[in-house]
Design a protein around this motif. Structure first.
Motif, PDB file in Angstrom:
ATOM      1  N   MET A   1     118.111  58.129  18.678  1.00  0.00           N
ATOM      2  CA  MET A   1     119.376  58.329  19.368  1.00  0.00           C
ATOM      3  C   MET A   1     119.668  58.962  20.446  1.00  0.00           C
ATOM      4  N   ALA A   2     120.170  58.515  21.635  1.00  0.00           N
ATOM      5  CA  ALA A   2     120.250  58.799  22.870  1.00  0.00           C
ATOM      6  C   ALA A   2     120.834  60.273  22.962  1.00  0.00           C
ATOM      7  N   GLN A   7     125.234  64.288  21.303  1.00  0.00           N
ATOM      8  CA  GLN A   7     126.309  65.254  21.727  1.00  0.00           C
ATOM      9  C   GLN A   7     127.692  64.856  21.066  1.00  0.00           C
ATOM     10  N   VAL A   8     127.693  63.564  21.256  1.00  0.00           N
ATOM     11  CA  VAL A   8     129.048  63.203  20.655  1.00  0.00           C
ATOM     12  C   VAL A   8     128.948  63.243  19.137  1.00  0.00           C
ATOM     13  N   LEU A   9     128.043  62.832  18.444  1.00  0.00           N
ATOM     14  CA  LEU A   9     127.764  63.087  16.886  1.00  0.00           C
ATOM     15  C   LEU A   9     127.924  64.725  16.412  1.00  0.00           C
ATOM     16  N   ALA A  10     127.307  65.400  17.339  1.00  0.00           N
ATOM     17  CA  ALA A  10     127.858  67.008  17.128  1.00  0.00           C
ATOM     18  C   ALA A  10     129.256  67.381  17.015  1.00  0.00           C
ATOM     19  N   ILE A  15     134.500  68.753  14.521  1.00  0.00           N
ATOM     20  CA  ILE A  15     135.735  68.172  14.366  1.00  0.00           C
ATOM     21  C   ILE A  15     136.085  68.102  12.935  1.00  0.00           C
ATOM     22  N   ALA A  16     135.177  67.057  12.480  1.00  0.00           N
ATOM     23  CA  ALA A  16     135.408  66.701  10.935  1.00  0.00           C
ATOM     24  C   ALA A  16     135.241  67.936  10.081  1.00  0.00           C
ATOM     25  N   ALA A  17     134.615  68.925  10.452  1.00  0.00           N
ATOM     26  CA  ALA A  17     134.331  69.889   9.599  1.00  0.00           C
ATOM     27  C   ALA A  17     135.584  70.534   9.409  1.00  0.00           C
ATOM     28  N   THR A  18     136.529  70.699  10.439  1.00  0.00           N
ATOM     29  CA  THR A  18     137.780  71.531  10.202  1.00  0.00           C
ATOM     30  C   THR A  18     138.944  70.542   9.492  1.00  0.00           C
ATOM     31  N   PRO A  41     130.760  60.854  11.538  1.00  0.00           N
ATOM     32  CA  PRO A  41     131.599  61.236  10.470  1.00  0.00           C
ATOM     33  C   PRO A  41     132.794  60.491  10.411  1.00  0.00           C
ATOM     34  N   ILE A  42     132.861  59.282  10.318  1.00  0.00           N
ATOM     35  CA  ILE A  42     134.088  58.386  10.371  1.00  0.00           C
ATOM     36  C   ILE A  42     134.700  58.342   8.862  1.00  0.00           C
TER      37      ILE A  42
END
Length: 133
Positions: A1-2, A7-10, A15-18, A41-42
């Motif tokens: 993964m680039a 960074q996007v994944l993190a 955001i999803a954790a909220t 995390p979709i």
């Protein structure tokens, strides 16, 4: 993964954790990546209206809609169909197992000051077997 994807994944995981639910909008067009559906995390896919509109006309894209819904369900994602403008398209989406829909068939846009009136006027539940609008 680039590095940029990491960074996007993190950021998306944070955001999803909220408790925010994340969607892939206009799925099936542009740069949708199937590998990212497992990585990011979709929670749901939104089927592009160009595919949904073909349901009422019997165009070949109807098979794509069924495939997208099956794919989403196969990896535990919910589905939202956008651009639902006819009762026939709505019925077909329900038959295919689409959980949610949006479009003129279900309701027209309203100004923000009218939303509370609209919400109070909507029934809170449907009778068993009632397919809705």
């Amino acid at each position: 993964m680039a590095g940029e994807d990491r960074q996007v994944l993190a950021g998306l995981r944070e955001i999803a954790a909220t408790g925010v639910r994340l969607s892939v909008d206009d799925f099936g067009t542009g740069h949708s990546s199937l590998s990212r559906l497992h990585t990011f995390p979709i929670h749901e896919l939104k089927i592009d209206k160009s595919f949904v509109m073909s349901l009422a006309t019997g165009e070949p894209n109807g098979g794509l809609v069924a495939g997208i819904i099956a794919l989403a369900h196969g990896i535990n994602l919910e589905v939202v169909a956008e651009g639902v403008e006819s009762a026939e398209a709505y019925r077909q989406l329900q038959h295919l197992g689409c959980e949610r829909a949006q479009g003129y068939h279900l309701g027209r846009p309203v100004p923000p000051e009218d939303i509370d009136v609209l919400v109070r006027q909507r029934p809170t539940h449907r009778a068993a077997g009632d397919p809705g609008p």
